[in-house]
Motif scaffolding. Structure first.
Motif, mmCIF file in Angstrom:
data_model
loop_
_atom_site.group_PDB
_atom_site.id
_atom_site.type_symbol
_atom_site.label_atom_id
_atom_site.label_comp_id
_atom_site.label_asym_id
_atom_site.label_seq_id
_atom_site.Cartn_x
_atom_site.Cartn_y
_atom_site.Cartn_z
ATOM 1 N N TYR A 1 0.853 -1.185 0.000
ATOM 2 C CA TYR A 1 0.000 0.000 0.000
ATOM 3 C C TYR A 1 0.888 1.233 0.000
ATOM 4 O O TYR A 1 1.968 1.232 0.592
ATOM 5 C CB TYR A 1 -0.886 0.066 1.242
ATOM 6 N N THR B 1 0.663 5.342 1.018
ATOM 7 C CA THR B 1 -0.063 6.465 1.600
ATOM 8 C C THR B 1 0.814 7.699 1.436
ATOM 9 O O THR B 1 2.008 7.654 1.731
ATOM 10 C CB THR B 1 -0.352 6.237 3.100
ATOM 11 N N SER C 1 -3.736 7.729 -1.697
ATOM 12 C CA SER C 1 -3.404 6.360 -1.317
ATOM 13 C C SER C 1 -3.488 5.508 -2.576
ATOM 14 O O SER C 1 -4.063 5.910 -3.580
ATOM 15 C CB SER C 1 -4.351 5.833 -0.236
#
Length: 135
Positions: free
Chosen positions: A89, A91, A104
């Motif tokens: 991920y 961010t 994101s």
């Protein structure tokens, strides 16, 4: 076989990539890539170090200035022939103004281990999460 040391090295490569963007150390960022690396993003696609450098110059000047990039939930798996895949991920936080999440997304990576034992990005695909107001 992908060992613990390889996984830690790949995680550190992902961190070096993010820190280089945040601090506009573009030569360090370019050094995280293979010579034939391919970066696919919302902003377009770059192939090879020359195109990568042009694209990161534009992104750091227009979008990434004053931001902090964080990669989490990193999963690294062995593929074949001194290669690995990684998923994580992303961010992005505004750092210079009021701290807040500004983006994101997810990264899907293919990495290569070169003849000197260094891991480098061969392919990175960034999918940014877009806000859908109809939800």
């Amino acid at each position: 076989m992908l060992n613990l040391e390889d996984k830690i090295t790949i995680q550190e490569l992902i961190t070096k990539y993010n820190l280089a963007i945040d601090n506009k150390r573009l030569d360090e960022w370019i050094n995280t890539w293979t010579d034939d690396g391919i970066w696919t993003t919302t902003f377009g696609e770059a192939k090879g170090k020359s195109e990568l450098k042009n694209m990161i110059n534009q992104i750091t000047n227009e979008f990434a200035n004053g931001k902090r990039h964080f990669s989490t939930n990193i999963i690294i798996e062995e593929t074949q022939n001194n290669m690995a895949s990684a998923n994580s991920y992303l961010t992005v936080i505004e750092a210079y103004k009021s701290p807040q999440v500004v983006a994101s997304g997810t990264y899907r990576d293919i990495l290569k281990k070169n003849n000197t034992g260094e891991w480098k990005f061969f392919q990175r695909k960034l999918d940014i999460d877009l806000v859908n107001e109809s939800k």
